[in-house]
Design a protein around this motif. Structure first.
Motif, PDB file in Angstrom:
ATOM      1  N   VAL A  56       0.864  -1.176   0.000  1.00 34.58           N
ATOM      2  CA  VAL A  56       0.000   0.000   0.000  1.00 34.58           C
ATOM      3  C   VAL A  56       0.904   1.230   0.000  1.00 34.58           C
ATOM      4  O   VAL A  56       2.067   1.143   0.389  1.00 34.58           O
ATOM      5  CB  VAL A  56      -0.930   0.001   1.247  1.00 34.58           C
ATOM      6  CG1 VAL A  56      -1.985  -1.070   1.124  1.00 34.58           C
ATOM      7  CG2 VAL A  56      -0.138  -0.158   2.541  1.00 34.58           C
ATOM      8  N   PRO A  57       0.388   2.374  -0.469  1.00 38.14           N
ATOM      9  CA  PRO A  57      -1.003   2.665  -0.784  1.00 38.14           C
ATOM     10  C   PRO A  57      -1.429   2.185  -2.166  1.00 38.14           C
ATOM     11  O   PRO A  57      -0.610   2.038  -3.071  1.00 38.14           O
ATOM     12  CB  PRO A  57      -1.049   4.194  -0.726  1.00 38.14           C
ATOM     13  CG  PRO A  57       0.319   4.604  -1.176  1.00 38.14           C
ATOM     14  CD  PRO A  57       1.245   3.577  -0.570  1.00 38.14           C
ATOM     15  N   VAL A  58      -2.728   1.974  -2.271  1.00 45.69           N
ATOM     16  CA  VAL A  58      -3.406   1.763  -3.548  1.00 45.69           C
ATOM     17  C   VAL A  58      -4.617   2.679  -3.530  1.00 45.69           C
ATOM     18  O   VAL A  58      -5.298   2.793  -2.510  1.00 45.69           O
ATOM     19  CB  VAL A  58      -3.857   0.301  -3.722  1.00 45.69           C
ATOM     20  CG1 VAL A  58      -4.760   0.150  -4.932  1.00 45.69           C
ATOM     21  CG2 VAL A  58      -2.657  -0.632  -3.829  1.00 45.69           C
ATOM     22  N   ILE A  59      -4.867   3.350  -4.637  1.00 39.96           N
ATOM     23  CA  ILE A  59      -6.103   4.117  -4.750  1.00 39.96           C
ATOM     24  C   ILE A  59      -6.900   3.626  -5.951  1.00 39.96           C
ATOM     25  O   ILE A  59      -6.337   3.146  -6.934  1.00 39.96           O
ATOM     26  CB  ILE A  59      -5.879   5.647  -4.882  1.00 39.96           C
ATOM     27  CG1 ILE A  59      -5.187   6.008  -6.200  1.00 39.96           C
ATOM     28  CG2 ILE A  59      -5.105   6.193  -3.683  1.00 39.96           C
ATOM     29  CD1 ILE A  59      -5.267   7.490  -6.553  1.00 39.96           C
ATOM     30  N   ARG A  60      -8.215   3.741  -5.832  1.00 37.77           N
ATOM     31  CA  ARG A  60      -9.113   3.564  -6.973  1.00 37.77           C
ATOM     32  C   ARG A  60      -9.819   4.887  -7.193  1.00 37.77           C
ATOM     33  O   ARG A  60     -10.529   5.373  -6.310  1.00 37.77           O
ATOM     34  CB  ARG A  60     -10.132   2.455  -6.741  1.00 37.77           C
ATOM     35  CG  ARG A  60     -11.189   2.401  -7.844  1.00 37.77           C
ATOM     36  CD  ARG A  60     -12.133   1.234  -7.739  1.00 37.77           C
ATOM     37  NE  ARG A  60     -11.530  -0.005  -8.197  1.00 37.77           N
ATOM     38  CZ  ARG A  60     -11.363  -0.355  -9.471  1.00 37.77           C
ATOM     39  NH1 ARG A  60     -11.728   0.485 -10.440  1.00 37.77           N
ATOM     40  NH2 ARG A  60     -10.826  -1.500  -9.800  1.00 37.77           N
ATOM     41  N   ASP A  61      -9.620   5.453  -8.363  1.00 42.82           N
ATOM     42  CA  ASP A  61     -10.267   6.693  -8.745  1.00 42.82           C
ATOM     43  C   ASP A  61     -11.149   6.386  -9.947  1.00 42.82           C
ATOM     44  O   ASP A  61     -10.691   6.424 -11.097  1.00 42.82           O
ATOM     45  CB  ASP A  61      -9.221   7.756  -9.087  1.00 42.82           C
ATOM     46  CG  ASP A  61      -9.835   9.110  -9.392  1.00 42.82           C
ATOM     47  OD1 ASP A  61     -11.021   9.310  -9.093  1.00 42.82           O
ATOM     48  OD2 ASP A  61      -9.112   9.974  -9.931  1.00 42.82           O
ATOM     49  N   GLY A  63     -12.438   4.340 -12.638  1.00 45.49           N
ATOM     50  CA  GLY A  63     -11.900   3.155 -13.305  1.00 45.49           C
ATOM     51  C   GLY A  63     -10.389   3.050 -13.274  1.00 45.49           C
ATOM     52  O   GLY A  63      -9.822   2.125 -13.863  1.00 45.49           O
ATOM     53  N   THR A  64      -9.740   3.963 -12.575  1.00 43.34           N
ATOM     54  CA  THR A  64      -8.271   3.983 -12.542  1.00 43.34           C
ATOM     55  C   THR A  64      -7.754   3.450 -11.216  1.00 43.34           C
ATOM     56  O   THR A  64      -8.186   3.882 -10.146  1.00 43.34           O
ATOM     57  CB  THR A  64      -7.736   5.421 -12.740  1.00 43.34           C
ATOM     58  OG1 THR A  64      -8.190   5.921 -13.989  1.00 43.34           O
ATOM     59  CG2 THR A  64      -6.214   5.444 -12.693  1.00 43.34           C
ATOM     60  N   LEU A  65      -6.812   2.522 -11.298  1.00 37.16           N
ATOM     61  CA  LEU A  65      -6.096   2.018 -10.126  1.00 37.16           C
ATOM     62  C   LEU A  65      -4.668   2.534 -10.172  1.00 37.16           C
ATOM     63  O   LEU A  65      -4.033   2.517 -11.231  1.00 37.16           O
ATOM     64  CB  LEU A  65      -6.076   0.487 -10.105  1.00 37.16           C
ATOM     65  CG  LEU A  65      -7.337  -0.237  -9.657  1.00 37.16           C
ATOM     66  CD1 LEU A  65      -7.183  -1.735  -9.892  1.00 37.16           C
ATOM     67  CD2 LEU A  65      -7.638   0.037  -8.190  1.00 37.16           C
ATOM     68  N   MET A  66      -4.161   2.972  -9.021  1.00 38.59           N
ATOM     69  CA  MET A  66      -2.782   3.441  -8.939  1.00 38.59           C
ATOM     70  C   MET A  66      -2.127   2.892  -7.685  1.00 38.59           C
ATOM     71  O   MET A  66      -2.787   2.722  -6.660  1.00 38.59           O
ATOM     72  CB  MET A  66      -2.729   4.971  -8.892  1.00 38.59           C
ATOM     73  CG  MET A  66      -3.137   5.673 -10.183  1.00 38.59           C
ATOM     74  SD  MET A  66      -2.007   5.391 -11.559  1.00 38.59           S
ATOM     75  CE  MET A  66      -0.467   6.041 -10.890  1.00 38.59           C
ATOM     76  N   LYS A  67      -0.817   2.648  -7.772  1.00 39.88           N
ATOM     77  CA  LYS A  67      -0.032   2.198  -6.626  1.00 39.88           C
ATOM     78  C   LYS A  67       1.266   2.983  -6.596  1.00 39.88           C
ATOM     79  O   LYS A  67       1.570   3.747  -7.526  1.00 39.88           O
ATOM     80  CB  LYS A  67       0.260   0.700  -6.719  1.00 39.88           C
ATOM     81  CG  LYS A  67       1.033   0.280  -7.961  1.00 39.88           C
ATOM     82  CD  LYS A  67       1.188  -1.234  -8.019  1.00 39.88           C
ATOM     83  CE  LYS A  67       1.918  -1.661  -9.301  1.00 39.88           C
ATOM     84  NZ  LYS A  67       2.085  -3.129  -9.365  1.00 39.88           N
ATOM     85  N   GLU A  68       2.033   2.798  -5.532  1.00 35.96           N
ATOM     86  CA  GLU A  68       3.296   3.496  -5.284  1.00 35.96           C
ATOM     87  C   GLU A  68       3.013   4.973  -4.980  1.00 35.96           C
ATOM     88  O   GLU A  68       2.446   5.701  -5.805  1.00 35.96           O
ATOM     89  CB  GLU A  68       4.272   3.381  -6.459  1.00 35.96           C
ATOM     90  CG  GLU A  68       4.631   1.955  -6.847  1.00 35.96           C
ATOM     91  CD  GLU A  68       5.411   1.231  -5.765  1.00 35.96           C
ATOM     92  OE1 GLU A  68       6.029   1.902  -4.914  1.00 35.96           O
ATOM     93  OE2 GLU A  68       5.402  -0.015  -5.775  1.00 35.96           O
ATOM     94  N   SER A  69       3.420   5.401  -3.788  1.00 38.82           N
ATOM     95  CA  SER A  69       3.007   6.704  -3.291  1.00 38.82           C
ATOM     96  C   SER A  69       3.407   7.864  -4.215  1.00 38.82           C
ATOM     97  O   SER A  69       2.587   8.749  -4.482  1.00 38.82           O
ATOM     98  CB  SER A  69       3.544   6.934  -1.872  1.00 38.82           C
ATOM     99  OG  SER A  69       4.952   6.803  -1.822  1.00 38.82           O
ATOM    100  N   PHE A  70       4.636   7.885  -4.697  1.00 39.05           N
ATOM    101  CA  PHE A  70       5.033   9.019  -5.537  1.00 39.05           C
ATOM    102  C   PHE A  70       4.275   9.012  -6.861  1.00 39.05           C
ATOM    103  O   PHE A  70       3.859  10.071  -7.345  1.00 39.05           O
ATOM    104  CB  PHE A  70       6.545   9.030  -5.779  1.00 39.05           C
ATOM    105  CG  PHE A  70       7.077  10.411  -6.047  1.00 39.05           C
ATOM    106  CD1 PHE A  70       7.659  11.154  -5.034  1.00 39.05           C
ATOM    107  CD2 PHE A  70       6.979  10.992  -7.305  1.00 39.05           C
ATOM    108  CE1 PHE A  70       8.133  12.451  -5.261  1.00 39.05           C
ATOM    109  CE2 PHE A  70       7.446  12.281  -7.551  1.00 39.05           C
ATOM    110  CZ  PHE A  70       8.022  13.013  -6.527  1.00 39.05           C
TER     111      PHE A  70
END
Length: 231
Positions: A56-61, A63-70
């Motif tokens: 983590v972190p993981v976000i879902r915005d 339909g978009t998934l993102m990982k890695e804080s920077f």
């Protein structure tokens, strides 16, 4: 649409402690973006979004998934350019990358060792069974008790290593200048990690770094302060 932020917790889901997740919680608040958190224990992280990330972190915005804080911070900056900036330009982004590497090299290693037993004590049994062998391997097959037992001996050197930050704060209130930027959230996330999991006094209350951290705790409606310090 509300963004989902997956955050790391122990047995108490109301006490998220991952420093990297705290960076993104602060970044989302800075941008004024509504978000909801999804508490996840260590053993649940590989199951997030069907195995999207091992960390983590993981976000879902939407339909978009993102990982890695920077990467998430850059995504938020580029996707929501009309919101307050996390970097204030490419120079600020480059400076934040330096602060991230400095934090990983200077701030994180000591805190990670100092907090080992405190973190372990806050985990559910299944996560304790995962945490002990994985962290002992990370610290050269030394026991959690042995590594944590050295925190008093290493405290002075760690505080001395904060001198670049301390000196900067002698002429401006935040790393970002008059107000906070993502670079502030990077360092604050690590200090919040320790604040949430351990009662150990890792900062001298008279240190300008401690005063800066208090200012960070008050940011965004006291977002970090809403989780009480460990007792």
């Amino acid at each position: 649409m509300t963004i989902l932020l997956y955050e790391l917790v122990g047995a108490d889901p109301s006490r998220p402690f991952s420093p990297h997740v705290w960076k993104i919680a602060l970044a989302l608040a800075h941008k004024g973006l509504p978000f909801e958190t999804v508490p996840v224990p260590f053993t649940g992280v590989p199951k997030i979004e069907g195995g999207f990330s091992k960390t983590v972190p993981v976000i879902r915005d939407g339909g978009t998934l993102m990982k890695e804080s920077f990467d998430i911070a850059v995504y938020l900056e580029e996707t929501y350019p009309d919101r307050p900036s996390l970097f204030k330009g490419e120079g600020g982004k480059a400076a934040a990358r330096f602060v991230e590497r400095w934090s990983q090299a200077v701030v994180r290693p000591y805190l990670g060792g100092a907090a080992l037993m405190d973190i372990y004590g806050r985990l559910a049994p299944a996560d304790q069974a995962y945490f002990r062998p994985s962290r002992q391997a990370r610290f050269g097959d030394r026991s959690l008790e042995e590594v944590s037992g050295e925190r008093e001996a290493g405290l002075h050197a760690w505080r001395a290593g904060l001198e670049p930050l301390r000196d900067m704060l002698s002429y401006q209130p935040f790393i970002g200048g008059d107000g906070p930027l993502y670079a502030d959230y990077i360092v604050a996330g690590f200090l919040q990690w320790m604040r949430v999991v351990s009662p150990f006094r890792f900062l001298d209350p008279a240190d300008p770094v401690a005063a800066w951290f208090e200012r960070c705790l008050d940011l965004h409606g006291g977002l970090m302060r809403k989780v009480p310090a460990a007792a």
